[in-house]
Design a protein around this motif. Structure first.
Motif, PDB file in Angstrom:
ATOM      1  N   HIS A  99      -0.581  47.330 165.917  1.00  0.00           N
ATOM      2  CA  HIS A  99      -1.971  47.279 165.392  1.00  0.00           C
ATOM      3  C   HIS A  99      -1.894  46.049 164.766  1.00  0.00           C
ATOM      4  N   PHE A 100      -3.188  45.239 164.454  1.00  0.00           N
ATOM      5  CA  PHE A 100      -3.194  44.162 163.356  1.00  0.00           C
ATOM      6  C   PHE A 100      -4.283  44.397 162.658  1.00  0.00           C
ATOM      7  N   ILE A 101      -4.402  43.921 161.307  1.00  0.00           N
ATOM      8  CA  ILE A 101      -5.418  43.914 160.529  1.00  0.00           C
ATOM      9  C   ILE A 101      -5.462  42.584 159.645  1.00  0.00           C
ATOM     10  N   ARG A 102      -6.362  42.282 159.110  1.00  0.00           N
ATOM     11  CA  ARG A 102      -6.338  40.763 158.415  1.00  0.00           C
ATOM     12  C   ARG A 102      -6.548  40.998 156.867  1.00  0.00           C
ATOM     13  N   GLN A 103      -5.772  40.643 156.015  1.00  0.00           N
ATOM     14  CA  GLN A 103      -5.913  40.334 154.691  1.00  0.00           C
ATOM     15  C   GLN A 103      -6.445  39.258 154.359  1.00  0.00           C
ATOM     16  N   SER A 104      -7.806  39.239 153.929  1.00  0.00           N
ATOM     17  CA  SER A 104      -8.601  38.017 153.905  1.00  0.00           C
ATOM     18  C   SER A 104      -7.860  36.906 152.788  1.00  0.00           C
ATOM     19  N   HIS A 105      -7.411  37.665 151.669  1.00  0.00           N
ATOM     20  CA  HIS A 105      -6.968  36.721 150.529  1.00  0.00           C
ATOM     21  C   HIS A 105      -5.637  37.052 150.274  1.00  0.00           C
ATOM     22  N   PRO A 106      -4.736  36.237 150.043  1.00  0.00           N
ATOM     23  CA  PRO A 106      -3.301  36.906 149.824  1.00  0.00           C
ATOM     24  C   PRO A 106      -3.129  37.132 148.382  1.00  0.00           C
ATOM     25  N   LEU A 107      -3.699  38.223 147.939  1.00  0.00           N
ATOM     26  CA  LEU A 107      -3.816  38.837 146.637  1.00  0.00           C
ATOM     27  C   LEU A 107      -2.320  39.255 146.065  1.00  0.00           C
ATOM     28  N   GLY A 108      -1.497  39.674 146.998  1.00  0.00           N
ATOM     29  CA  GLY A 108      -0.044  40.253 146.600  1.00  0.00           C
ATOM     30  C   GLY A 108       0.034  41.191 147.479  1.00  0.00           C
TER      31      GLY A 108
END
Ligand code: UTP
Length: 300
Positions: A99-108
């Motif tokens: 499954h895939f999900i997106r982290q919109s900003h690489p905040l850590g």
């Protein structure tokens, strides 16, 4: 007790140590000889008995998704040409429960793991980092799962690192060694200064976490490097439930920086049936060359 069936692979970091290669491609897709590093991680999860995997992706989502999807044109072509070995290679990694999900900003890393909250639900789960390859008789992921079955607690993998390197890692204050290589941790500290580090035992890229981590991550303030750190959230978790550290005694390949990546590629290449003999000869020749140059410098 709930069984561990799910794993999360964060692959949304910027990969700045590999620029420009990672400008448009996740570093987890960089190959070790001929296999993307993330495929090694997925294979370890499968071998450990994990049933569902969530990959947290960033800007470079497509190549990862495509890699684990079937490619009809390629498969037909290989079949028609009788390239059965290659056909097997490209099809054996499809059809997994990915499954895939997106982290919109690489905040850590902590923020990347938080994206898995609804996928995980109320179950214990594994986090596997794509830039750490582990080799042992029993996969490290399975070792953490076995400890969960026995002790019902979150368990974090650690190794001993040279003192000069502690400020690159999350470090534990190990507490009591309750059985060989299993520690009842007192504290977790992200990237401590050398003179303030509680030990030289560093967190590596496999974690077995309980779902209580999510409510902590939701309120986690940025820490070292101004990022939302998973280590800080684990330290808070440890205040309300036991968190163990398992010392890994197998071989770890750190492919997160250029030298580690090259070293891993060479070691894997020396085992690869198609290139191992040529590569070995090249290394021997280069060794001779380097020794000759050193001798010349001494003679001057
Ligand atoms: P790293 O710090 O090693 O990865 O994070 P990075 O930030 O991509 O690399 P550099 O330091 O800039 O070269 C450890 C893991 O966590 C993921 C990364 O993809 C990597 O697998 N990560 C990190 C995320 O998914 N999201 C983030 O916001 C940060």
């Amino acid at each position: 007790m709930k069984k561990v069936k799910k794993a999360v692979i964060p692959a949304a970091g910027l990969g700045t140590r590999f620029l420009p290669a990672t400008k448009a491609m996740a570093k987890e897709m960089l190959p070790i000889v001929d296999k993307p590093t993330i495929q090694f991680i997925v294979e370890e999860a499968r071998e450990a008995g994990i049933e569902d995997i969530l990959i947290v992706t960033g800007k470079a989502k497509r190549p990862i998704e495509d890699h684990f999807d079937s490619n009809f044109a390629l498969e037909m072509n290989l079949k028609e040409k009788g390239k059965d070995d290659l056909f097997k290679l490209v099809t054996e990694i499809t059809g997994l429960n990915l499954h895939f999900i997106r982290q919109s900003h690489p905040l850590g890393l902590g923020h990347a793991v938080l994206q898995a909250k609804s996928f995980v639900g109320n179950e214990p789960f594994i986090v596997m980092l794509g830039d750490d390859l582990m080799e042992d008789k029993v996969p490290l992921t399975k070792q953490l799962m076995d400890n969960y079955e026995k002790n019902h607690s979150a368990t974090i993998a650690v190794i001993d690192v040279p003192e000069k390197d502690v400020s690159k890692y999350g470090i534990i204050n190990p507490g009591e060694e309750i059985e060989e290589n299993l520690f009842n941790v007192i504290d977790f500290v992200e990237k401590p200064k050398i003179n303030e580090s509680p030990s030289n035992m560093a967190i590596i890229g496999r974690y077995l976490l309980t779902p209580e981590i999510f409510s902590i991550l939701e309120n986690q303030k940025p820490g070292a490097g101004n990022e939302i750190q998973l280590t800080d959230a684990i330290n808070t978790l440890n205040k309300t439930q036991r968190v163990f550290a398992k010392r890994f005694t197998g071989t770890r390949y750190d492919v997160g920086d250029k030298y580690g990546y090259m070293k891993t590629s060479i070691e894997y290449g020396l085992r690869h049936p198609q290139i191992k003999d040529d590569l070995k000869q090249l290394i021997l020749d280069l060794g001779d060359e380097i020794r000759k140059q050193k001798k010349k410098v001494k003679e001057y």
